[in-house]
Write a protein that holds these residues in place. Structure first.
Motif, mmCIF file in Angstrom:
data_model
loop_
_atom_site.group_PDB
_atom_site.id
_atom_site.type_symbol
_atom_site.label_atom_id
_atom_site.label_comp_id
_atom_site.label_asym_id
_atom_site.label_seq_id
_atom_site.Cartn_x
_atom_site.Cartn_y
_atom_site.Cartn_z
ATOM 1 N N TYR A 90 -58.214 68.722 -45.797
ATOM 2 C CA TYR A 90 -57.587 70.012 -46.016
ATOM 3 C C TYR A 90 -56.084 69.851 -45.925
ATOM 4 O O TYR A 90 -55.584 68.955 -45.236
ATOM 5 C CB TYR A 90 -58.033 71.033 -44.959
ATOM 6 C CG TYR A 90 -59.412 71.553 -45.181
ATOM 7 C CD1 TYR A 90 -60.516 70.804 -44.811
ATOM 8 C CD2 TYR A 90 -59.623 72.796 -45.770
ATOM 9 C CE1 TYR A 90 -61.793 71.281 -45.030
ATOM 10 C CE2 TYR A 90 -60.890 73.283 -45.987
ATOM 11 C CZ TYR A 90 -61.971 72.524 -45.617
ATOM 12 O OH TYR A 90 -63.227 72.995 -45.833
ATOM 13 N N ASN B 652 -64.262 68.582 -50.772
ATOM 14 C CA ASN B 652 -63.361 68.963 -49.698
ATOM 15 C C ASN B 652 -63.328 70.451 -49.430
ATOM 16 O O ASN B 652 -62.535 70.924 -48.642
ATOM 17 C CB ASN B 652 -61.942 68.505 -50.032
ATOM 18 C CG ASN B 652 -61.800 67.019 -49.791
ATOM 19 O OD1 ASN B 652 -62.275 66.511 -48.790
ATOM 20 N ND2 ASN B 652 -61.189 66.319 -50.716
ATOM 21 N N TYR B 653 -64.151 71.193 -50.114
ATOM 22 C CA TYR B 653 -64.151 72.628 -49.853
ATOM 23 C C TYR B 653 -65.579 73.112 -49.953
ATOM 24 O O TYR B 653 -66.427 72.706 -49.170
ATOM 25 C CB TYR B 653 -63.217 73.324 -50.855
ATOM 26 C CG TYR B 653 -62.915 74.778 -50.553
ATOM 27 C CD1 TYR B 653 -63.002 75.742 -51.547
ATOM 28 C CD2 TYR B 653 -62.545 75.179 -49.275
ATOM 29 C CE1 TYR B 653 -62.728 77.066 -51.264
ATOM 30 C CE2 TYR B 653 -62.283 76.500 -49.005
ATOM 31 C CZ TYR B 653 -62.372 77.446 -50.006
ATOM 32 O OH TYR B 653 -62.114 78.759 -49.743
#
Lengths: 151, 697
Positions: A90, B652-653
């Motif tokens: 992130y 990643n999400y």
């Protein structure tokens, strides 16, 4: 993030508005200058969008908005801190990175529990370093509310 | 550095165990295939041998890794299969059922050993008892020593060996490589196994041992010269070494046949060998060729770390992006010379070929996955009391390996549902004049760059009345909503939807079909259902073949760029004023050669409009989703067709509605790849009908 492992913990300190925050150095992959993020539909307002990191697409979280801290609108003086949260990458949008400090484990104190303060669970502890008060961030907590939203 | 680095991991012994469990999967698949073939009536003795070898391999590895329960069970299984091989056990229906159940239990034991779990001991013991009953009275009931040496079993081997009835003298040269030890094999155990074939005389050859300070403790320096006197075939001897065959020098010959001069070769110093290097020292092939006839062909395969393949696929993807970028930059410098254009075209061909090759490397046939479903069918049969036949078609269809793993759960759910909900009971089917055994057919084929997988049952079909009622009761639709049969069928994909009266142990917990749908979508695929009342239901999955690259149409609105998969795009239309007309309260329509399609503003559908539109949209992109519904997406600009590399958002999400994936355009910015199915879902239903709300306008 077991903070009892060694006597000294290395943390990366960054700035948001007038406050300073820190995360464990091992959670930080790298620090990037600000790039425009591509917005994602139907995402929480603190998810600014996604960026490209050498071929990997990862989401950027506006940390100030997430924590409810007063910040200025993002400019290219902002910085994105790329972190690992549960094996995913992130980006955290912050004002700037100040320091890397080695902090004694004993300087970590649990954050006081105040009813109604929404940033509670994200700020896991407070660190005193000289005059400075750093808020230590529990990265896993950053996502919990967005995970509760049905995909 | 590519798609997301992985944090460092540890433990070297784990890799040995990892290899063992990987091989177990292969052995279990081979076992399942052999037993299935036997059940179909295959009378070839080689089939039973294959089953025996599979269990034998698992037993060998399990005892070497000290997985006691697994190896004990495998031993019993092996004994029963040996009895079958020796002709002492007839393989009729009930015996085969016992063997298949045992295969299931063996698989469970492997899984338990891998995860470190415990299994219900009673269940395992009862399966073991069944096996023991099959095998008949055995002389060595001593469980402690798996390889209890000299109880002669020569008679058993002699019975299935073709023609090797008399006692002969064999000479075996056995020299393990480092890999043999690295895979937790123990020569002592192998020698003990060999001892069961006859009388052994073993000589150690340690001439290759270097001085202590030059010793590499992981290397293999020892070899053995073995004289075996027994009434066994060469096949039988070779089988003892089967588990380690690729990791050693092995020569088996009758005593007379050996060339004299082999001692010199045995004292060569080993060159250090890394894992995965399959080439033996130079003299070995010549010696092998001169001697014993090879039995099983050496497999021309190599085991590769999946991560390396992923990296390779990523790099190829980046190459595609780079090529596109290069073409663009050259084109922007004005018309290029013919030679440059030609070279670029060649580069394009090469890149596409490279892509195809890399994709082919990761491709695997669906065969093993489909065969695993046979087990699912058996489990559901015993849970529901219904009987079902599994028909498999197109199992040689190849798909990318990641697809195979991602398909296991959805397929399992669908098969469970098909048997539990779709098929009628035995009695009901008889009354209806249907064949008493219901059938579930899974099939796969390639079509137009996609893989089409179908799960079809010949049961009662979707109970539309009940589905409709449940949907009304749950508030998904209103009581007076008009829905076509097809729309009712697709209601079963709604979250937590279940019409099952009783929550059966198998399904009926109401998470089935929407979990399946999510699973399929996560693979970049689509799922639809067709059903005919009384005749059955068919689920169709459509999955992309090339995961990495997509041909897309690049469009933009208000400085935001999107990519629509070209397979969904029907046409692009420049708009004139008056082309779009409003119908009713909030539906816009484009009239296209007499047909009316709903017009959906792209930015509004994705809720990404940051400022009100200054001017009406200039282009319409006519798209079609999986069920054939069409719509016109309104955008400001169409930039053209481009090949793009798909980057997963979920890495990643998470999955985002309206967005299938992302890609990186030439300038380095991320562009979203549209999920046409969900976007059309927005425009189509109003708030009442769909739990996915979108306020348009």
């Amino acid at each position: 993030m077991d903070i009892t492992e060694s006597a000294l913990q290395q943390v990366v300190v960054f700035r948001l508005g007038a406050q300073e925050f820190c995360v464990h150095i091992e959670a930080v992959k790298e620090i990037r200058p600000w790039t425009v993020a591509t917005p994602l539909p139907h995402s929480p307002p603190f998810v600014v969008g996604v960026i490209n990191l050498r071929g990997a697409v990862l989401p950027v979280v506006d940390l100030g908005m997430r924590l409810g801290v007063e910040v200025n609108a993002p400019t290219d003086r902002n910085v994105i801190v790329i972190v690992w949260i549960r094996k995913q990458l992130y980006g955290l949008l912050v004002d700037g990175v100040c320091d890397i400090l080695a902090v004694a484990e004993t300087s970590f104190q649990p954050a006081p529990n105040v009813a109604g303060a929404s940033a509670d669970s994200i700020i896991a502890s407070l660190v005193s370093e000289g005059d400075r008060l750093l808020s230590f961030i529990a990265l896993e907590q950053l996502l919990t509310s967005s995970e509760a939203v049905a995909a | 550095m590519n798609e997301g680095e992985r944090p460092p991991s540890a433990d070297a012994l784990a890799s040995v165990r990892g290899i063992f469990f990987q091989e177990c999967e292969e052995q279990l698949a081979a076992l399942e295939a052999s037993l299935a073939a036997l059940q179909e009536g295959d009378a070839d003795s080689e089939t039973l041998n294959a089953a025996f070898r599979a269990v034998h391999s698992i037993k060998g590895g399990a005892s070497a890794l000290e997985l006691e329960r697994l190896s004990a069970f495998a031993h019993q299984f092996e004994t029963a299969l040996a009895a079958g091989r020796a002709g002492m056990l007839e393989l009729d229906g009930s015996v085969l059922r016992v063997l298949m159940r045992s295969a299931d239990k063996l698989s469970d034991l492997v899984r338990a050993a891998r995860e470190g779990e415990d299994l219900d001991e009673q269940v395992i013991s009862s399966a073991e008892a069944d096996l023991t009953a099959l095998a008949g009275p055995q002389d060595d009931s001593d469980d402690d020593s798996m390889f209890s040496g000299f109880v002669p079993r020569a008679a058993e081997f002699a019975q299935f060996d073709e023609g090797a009835a008399e006692t002969r003298d064999w000479v075996v040269r056995f020299r393990p490589y480092a890999d043999l030890y690295a895979k937790a094999n123990e020569p002592l155990l192998i020698l003990r196994d060999l001892a069961e074939l006859g009388t052994l005389e073993v000589t150690l050859n340690d001439g290759a041992l270097p001085a202590l300070d030059a010793l590499d403790c992981e290397e293999g320096y020892l070899s053995w010269n073995i004289r075996l006197r027994g009434a066994c075939s060469q096949q039988a001897i070779r089988e003892v070494f089967e588990f380690v065959e690729g990791d050693c020098d092995l020569e088996i010959a009758l005593e007379e046949a050996l060339p004299v001069n082999n001692e010199a070769a045995n004292t060569e110093t080993d060159t250090p060998r890394t894992n995965g290097d399959a080439s033996p020292p130079p003299s070995a092939p010549e010696r092998k060729a001169a001697l014993a006839t090879p039995t099983s062909p050496v497999a021309q395969t190599i085991r590769v770390d999946l991560e390396r393949l992923d990296d390779l696929a990523n790099l190829v993807g980046e190459l595609v992006i780079n090529h596109a970028l290069l073409s663009q930059r050259i084109a922007s410098h004005g018309p290029s010379s013919a030679s440059v254009a030609l070279a670029l075209e060649d580069l394009d061909h090469l890149t596409r070929d490279l892509q195809d090759s890399v994709m082919a490397v990761r491709a695997q046939p669906l065969k093993f996955l489909f065969q695993r479903m046979a087990r699912v069918v058996r489990d559901v049969e015993s849970a529901t009391g219904k009987q079902a036949r599994l028909i498999i078609d197109g199992e040689d269809t190849e798909v990318d390996r990641t697809l195979i793993e991602g398909l296991a759960d959805p397929l399992t759910h669908m098969i469970r549902n098909a048997i539990d909900h779709g098929l009628e009971t035995f009695a009901e089917r008889l009354a209806l004049g249907k064949p008493p055994h219901g059938s579930v057919k899974i099939s796969a084929r390639h079509r137009a760059g996609r893989v089409i997988i179908q799960v079809a049952d010949d049961g009662a079909g979707v109970n539309r009345a009940r589905v409709r009622q449940t949907a009304i009761a749950r508030g998904f639709i209103a009581a007076d909503d008009q829905l076509s049969d097809e729309e009712i069928d697709h209601l079963i994909f709604l979250p937590s939807f279940s019409t099952a009266q009783a929550v059966s142990g198998v399904s009926g917990r109401g998470v089935g079909m929407d979990v399946v749908k999510c699973g399929v979508q996560a693979l970049g695929g689509r799922i639809t259902v067709q059903s005919v009342a009384g005749l059955g239901t068919t689920f169709t999955l459509s999955l992309p073949l090339t995961l990495a690259v997509l041909d897309g149409m690049v469009v933009s609105s208000q400085q935001q760029t999107f990519v629509a998969p070209l397979t969904t795009v029907l046409e692009t239309i420049p708009l004139k004023s008056g082309d779009i007309q409003r119908v009713g309260a909030n539906l816009d329509v484009l009239t296209l050669r007499g047909a009316h399609v709903p017009a959906i503003d792209l930015l509004d559908a994705l809720a990404l409009r940051t400022e009100p539109a200054r001017a009406p949209s200039r282009f319409a992109l006519v798209v079609e989703d999986d069920s054939g519904r069409r719509a016109a997406l309104l955008v400001d600009d169409i930039q053209g067709q481009r090949q793009v590399v798909i980057k997963s958002l979920e890495a990643n999400y998470r999955n985002v509605v309206g967005v299938a994936a992302a890609t990186i355009l030439g300038e380095g910015r991320v562009a979203l790849i549209l999920d046409v199915n969900s976007i059309l879902g927005f425009g189509r239903r109003d708030e009442r009908k769909s739990p996915r709300l979108l306020a348009v306008g």
